[in-house]
Design an enzyme around this catalytic site. Structure first.
Site, short mmCIF file in Angstrom:
data_model
loop_
_atom_site.label_atom_id
_atom_site.label_comp_id
_atom_site.label_asym_id
_atom_site.label_seq_id
_atom_site.Cartn_x
_atom_site.Cartn_y
_atom_site.Cartn_z
CG HIS A 54 -1.94 1.10 1.23
ND1 HIS A 54 -3.29 0.87 1.37
CD2 HIS A 54 -1.82 2.45 1.08
CE1 HIS A 54 -3.95 2.02 1.33
NE2 HIS A 54 -3.06 3.00 1.16
CD GLN A 149 -7.14 10.71 -1.58
OE1 GLN A 149 -6.02 10.23 -1.53
NE2 GLN A 149 -8.01 10.58 -0.59
CD1 TRP A 312 -3.87 11.99 3.92
CD2 TRP A 312 -2.67 12.35 2.06
NE1 TRP A 312 -4.74 12.28 2.92
CE2 TRP A 312 -4.03 12.50 1.75
CE3 TRP A 312 -1.73 12.52 1.04
CZ2 TRP A 312 -4.49 12.81 0.48
CZ3 TRP A 312 -2.18 12.83 -0.23
CH2 TRP A 312 -3.54 12.98 -0.51
FE FE2 Z 1 -3.52 5.10 1.48
#
Ligand code: FE2
Length: 415
Positions: A54, A149, A312
């Site tokens: 991921h 997203q 993030w």
């Molecule tokens: Fe992710």
């Protein structure tokens, strides 16, 4: 033909030899009496390559776009990305993706699943990553998730962009139900995900319940649908943070159902301990799903990097040993048996999640893909956060390096 000698395989007390022909493992035995080029692995632990199941390769090294993520939350990160993405070009995405892959490759990763934002009429990220996938295939197995997203339904036409991406060559259907504008839309996105996976015979990887909100239970629906379709083993639920906050009576009932479906879990320990618990005062939640319980019950679970310097998460360098180290601490997995098998969380479990089992693993008849760790056993590898000394793919070095060496150290016995 070439022969690797003094190979220490996981769980094996005796050293082995591996004979490789045309990039494929021909034989593994204590002694192989064949004269050919010989490579001495010096008794170092040799395991299948690291897997990062991921990652967001279209986001790497964009941490400072549009200013800092001041709140440090998932939702502000999405906002920052949304403002930036229209301006990027295919070439820019490719350049950053190559840099991200290179970092992972030089840490011993040979299999990556990347999410690619497809909520974009220009499909810039997808076009870039499809090209990258083709050009790196000799070095890295790269899978692409068609990831909306900004939502399948929160973003107008998001579901159609996901379908278009699958037609263009994406390997997996993605979704983000907890980001949709209403629970009903989130549920609709899960139904759509499974419908598309069946229609196009694709894998599934959903950003599922990446929130502390215990009311976010899209995992329940995802699991039920893939169980009914018999495609649990082709499905991954990423993050599932809210499941870490779920009530035990609910969680244990659900875990029985996960065992039935064969669904896979991907946890991103560094990312989620950083992003979650932001609205908690104290005690603060850890943000991780129930990794330990899954592992105890034989539910397949693996760890992933998720981000490298993006809106993030500001850090991340593709070193899966770092991810593993954080993961086993946060999930409290340090029994002797858990440490002995810890590397599975960043190797075989990830490969199983990515459905790579046919080509992955140190076995006769499979590609000669493996990494050599600077340790003589599993405990030392984990305890020392040991480095990768070499990554070998199809019997050729992707890299090889010397172990770190002191040029001077005080002798305390003589001090
Ligand atoms: Fe992710």
């Amino acid at each position: 033909m070439k022969k690797y000698v003094n190979v220490r395989l996981k769980g094996d007390k005796d050293l082995k030899q591996i004979l490789v022909e045309d990039g494929v493992i021909k034989e593994i035995a204590a002694e192989i009496p064949v004269k050919c080029e010989t490579i001495d692995l010096e008794g170092n632990l040799t395991v299948p390559p690291y897997v990062d199941p991921h990652l967001h390769l279209d986001y790497v090294f964009t941490a400072n776009i549009g200013g800092q993520n001041g709140s440090g939350t998932l939702f502000e990160g999405i906002q920052r990305w949304s403002e930036f993405k229209e301006k990027q070009t295919v070439e820019e995405v490719k350049e950053r993706a190559y840099a991200g892959i290179r970092k992972e490759m030089l840490h011993g990763v040979q299999c990556i699943r990347t999410h690619v934002d497809v909520t974009d009429p220009k499909q810039t990220s997808l076009k870039a990553l499809l090209e990258v996938k083709e050009s790196v295939k000799d070095y890295v197995d790269l899978q692409i998730v068609a990831f909306p997203q900004e939502g399948m339904y929160a973003y107008k036409g998001g579901d159609e962009f996901v379908e278009e991406a699958l037609k263009m060559g994406a390997d997996c259907v993605g979704a983000i139900p907890h980001y949709e504008l209403a629970r009903e839309f989130g549920e609709k996105s899960i139904h759509k995900t499974v419908e598309l996976a069946v229609k196009y015979d694709k894998l599934i990887d959903v950003h599922c319940d990446e929130t502390d909100d215990v009311q976010s239970r899209f995992l329940e629906l995802l699991n039920a649908l893939v169980l009914m379709e018999g495609i649990g083993s082709k499905t991954a639920a990423s993050h599932t943070c809210s499941f870490g906050s779920a009530d035990n009576s609910y969680a244990f009932r659900m875990m029985k159902l996960f065992m039935r479906s064969g669904i896979n879990f991907i946890s991103c320990p560094t990312e989620n301990i950083y992003l979650q618990g932001r609205q908690d005062s104290y005690p603060k939640r850890r943000g991780l799903t129930r990794v330990k319980e899954f592992n105890d019950l034989g539910i397949n679970v693996c760890f992933a990097q998720d981000s490298m310097s993006d809106p993030w998460y500001p850090l991340g360098n593709g070193n899966m040993m770092n991810i593993l180290d954080h993961g086993i601490h946060i999930a409290q997995m340090m029994s002797p048996e858990e440490i002995e098998n810890a590397l599975d969380l960043v190797t075989v479990n990830g490969a199983k999640t990515m459905n790579l089992s046919e080509s992955y693993g140190i076995e006769e008849g499979k590609p000669a893909n493996f990494i050599v760790i600077d340790a003589k056993n599993e405990f030392d590898a984990v305890c020392e956060r040991a480095d990768v000394l070499a990554s070998i793919r199809n019997g050729e070095y992707l890299f090889k390096k010397e172990p770190a060496k002191f040029t001077h150290a005080v002798d305390l016995l003589k001090a």
